[in-house]
Design an enzyme around this catalytic site. Structure first.
Site, mmCIF file in Angstrom:
data_model
loop_
_atom_site.group_PDB
_atom_site.id
_atom_site.type_symbol
_atom_site.label_atom_id
_atom_site.label_comp_id
_atom_site.label_asym_id
_atom_site.label_seq_id
_atom_site.Cartn_x
_atom_site.Cartn_y
_atom_site.Cartn_z
ATOM 1 N N ASP A 33 0.852 -1.177 0.000
ATOM 2 C CA ASP A 33 0.000 0.000 0.000
ATOM 3 C C ASP A 33 0.894 1.236 0.000
ATOM 4 O O ASP A 33 1.577 1.513 0.993
ATOM 5 C CB ASP A 33 -0.893 -0.013 1.240
ATOM 6 C CG ASP A 33 -1.875 1.156 1.280
ATOM 7 O OD1 ASP A 33 -1.738 2.081 0.451
ATOM 8 O OD2 ASP A 33 -2.763 1.142 2.148
ATOM 9 N N ASN A 86 1.753 5.932 -10.581
ATOM 10 C CA ASN A 86 0.519 5.817 -11.341
ATOM 11 C C ASN A 86 -0.706 5.574 -10.461
ATOM 12 O O ASN A 86 -1.813 5.934 -10.852
ATOM 13 C CB ASN A 86 0.651 4.665 -12.357
ATOM 14 C CG ASN A 86 -0.693 4.248 -12.929
ATOM 15 O OD1 ASN A 86 -1.280 4.952 -13.749
ATOM 16 N ND2 ASN A 86 -1.211 3.117 -12.456
ATOM 17 N N TYR A 96 -10.666 15.421 -7.039
ATOM 18 C CA TYR A 96 -9.737 14.749 -7.951
ATOM 19 C C TYR A 96 -8.884 15.775 -8.684
ATOM 20 O O TYR A 96 -7.656 15.634 -8.771
ATOM 21 C CB TYR A 96 -10.530 13.898 -8.938
ATOM 22 C CG TYR A 96 -9.684 13.137 -9.925
ATOM 23 C CD1 TYR A 96 -9.009 11.987 -9.548
ATOM 24 C CD2 TYR A 96 -9.567 13.558 -11.247
ATOM 25 C CE1 TYR A 96 -8.236 11.272 -10.445
ATOM 26 C CE2 TYR A 96 -8.794 12.863 -12.158
ATOM 27 C CZ TYR A 96 -8.140 11.715 -11.756
ATOM 28 O OH TYR A 96 -7.362 11.018 -12.651
ATOM 29 N N ALA A 128 -8.123 18.751 -7.761
ATOM 30 C CA ALA A 128 -7.187 19.374 -6.819
ATOM 31 C C ALA A 128 -5.944 18.513 -6.620
ATOM 32 O O ALA A 128 -4.818 19.032 -6.575
ATOM 33 C CB ALA A 128 -7.886 19.619 -5.483
ATOM 34 N N LYS A 162 -4.677 16.353 -8.740
ATOM 35 C CA LYS A 162 -3.880 16.319 -9.966
ATOM 36 C C LYS A 162 -3.197 17.661 -10.226
ATOM 37 O O LYS A 162 -2.087 17.705 -10.768
ATOM 38 C CB LYS A 162 -4.748 15.895 -11.154
ATOM 39 C CG LYS A 162 -5.271 14.468 -11.043
ATOM 40 C CD LYS A 162 -4.137 13.454 -10.900
ATOM 41 C CE LYS A 162 -4.648 12.021 -10.889
ATOM 42 N NZ LYS A 162 -3.558 11.030 -10.780
#
Length: 263
Positions: A59, A83, A147, A149, A151
């Protein structure tokens, strides 16, 4: 022929991560596949015949998981591909703390922490950091606020590290795919038509990403209208405000979103 260069890919069990892994295997890289689930990692590995590929169940959001990854790298790493990512869609007013924390921790904090932990190995190999962002990291979309924010943050982290490491031997590449046909698509499928999204396959994203990585590019965006929109966003953001804001207020968009959240 086995390529002696060592590549580590997080989130390698599904979607873009799997496609990046398969593309890397075809190039003969020595692969380390990282993910939370053993079965999906093994399924990725079964897609090609690379005896040196290793699966590390870890994790990336935990210190313990990152320690496992550092041990697997064993002191040298040529390419780190951050990724792994998660997505929650909806009105911010309805978003739970757990959803926001999950996106922030997985999409932003984990790549920063893992990059930090692997810098010594990357320095040894004069390697490259690759961060898989999103077009939403330039064009912030309604109902994707959390999401977007994360990226935006990952793009900023990429720029900062490129400058921090300038003059050294580690390169940084930021990859910004548009919406992609993966299992995550189900989270926003109702919005594809009203928001006029164009989707790529994970395989197309992987090919374009590896082209940018091997050319040592600083950033890579998809071919098509999104690349133009990114340029407009950076120069004339109010134009994008008006266009995307109108899409967000459209009754068809709101109806599609509400229907998807209730299903």
């Amino acid at each position: 022929m086995i390529n002696t260069k060592k590549v580590l890919i997080t989130g390698a069990g599904t979607g873009i991560g799997r496609a990046l892994s398969i593309e890397a295997a075809q190039k003969g890289y020595d692969l380390i596949l990282v993910g939370r689930t053993s079965s999906t990692l093994e399924e990725t590995r079964s897609k090609y015949h690379t005896p040196n590929a290793r699966c590390i169940v870890a994790d990336v959001t935990s210190a313990e998981g990152r320690a496992l990854i550092v041990d697997a790298v064993d002191g040298s790493l040529d390419i780190l591909i951050n990724n792994a990512g998660v997505l929650s869609v909806g009105h911010l007013a309805d978003m739970a703390d757990a959803d926001l924390e999950r996106m922030t921790t997985t999409n932003l904090v984990a790549p920063m922490a893992l990059t930090r932990d692997l810098l010594p190995a990357l320095r040894t190999s004069k390697g490259r950091i690759v961060n898989i962002g999103s077009v939403f990291g330039d064009i912030a979309y309604p109902f994707f606020a959390g999401y977007s924010a994360t990226k935006f943050g990952l793009r900023g982290f990429s720029d900062a590290m490129r400058r921090e490491l300038s003059g050294g031997d580690i390169g940084v590449t930021y990859i910004a795919p548009r919406a992609t046909r993966t299992a995550t698509e189900s989270a926003f499928s109702a919005l594809i038509e009203p928001l006029e999204m164009t989707l790529d396959t994970a395989e197309i994203v992987a090919v374009q990403a590896w082209d940018a990585i091997l050319k040592g590019k600083r950033e890579s965006f998809p071919k098509g209208k999104e690349r133009l929109f990114v340029k407009v966003q950076r120069l004339f953001p109010t134009l994008i405000d008006k266009s995307v804001g109108a899409q967000a207020r459209d009754p068809k968009t709101l109806a599609a979103l509400n229907a998807s959240l209730q299903s």
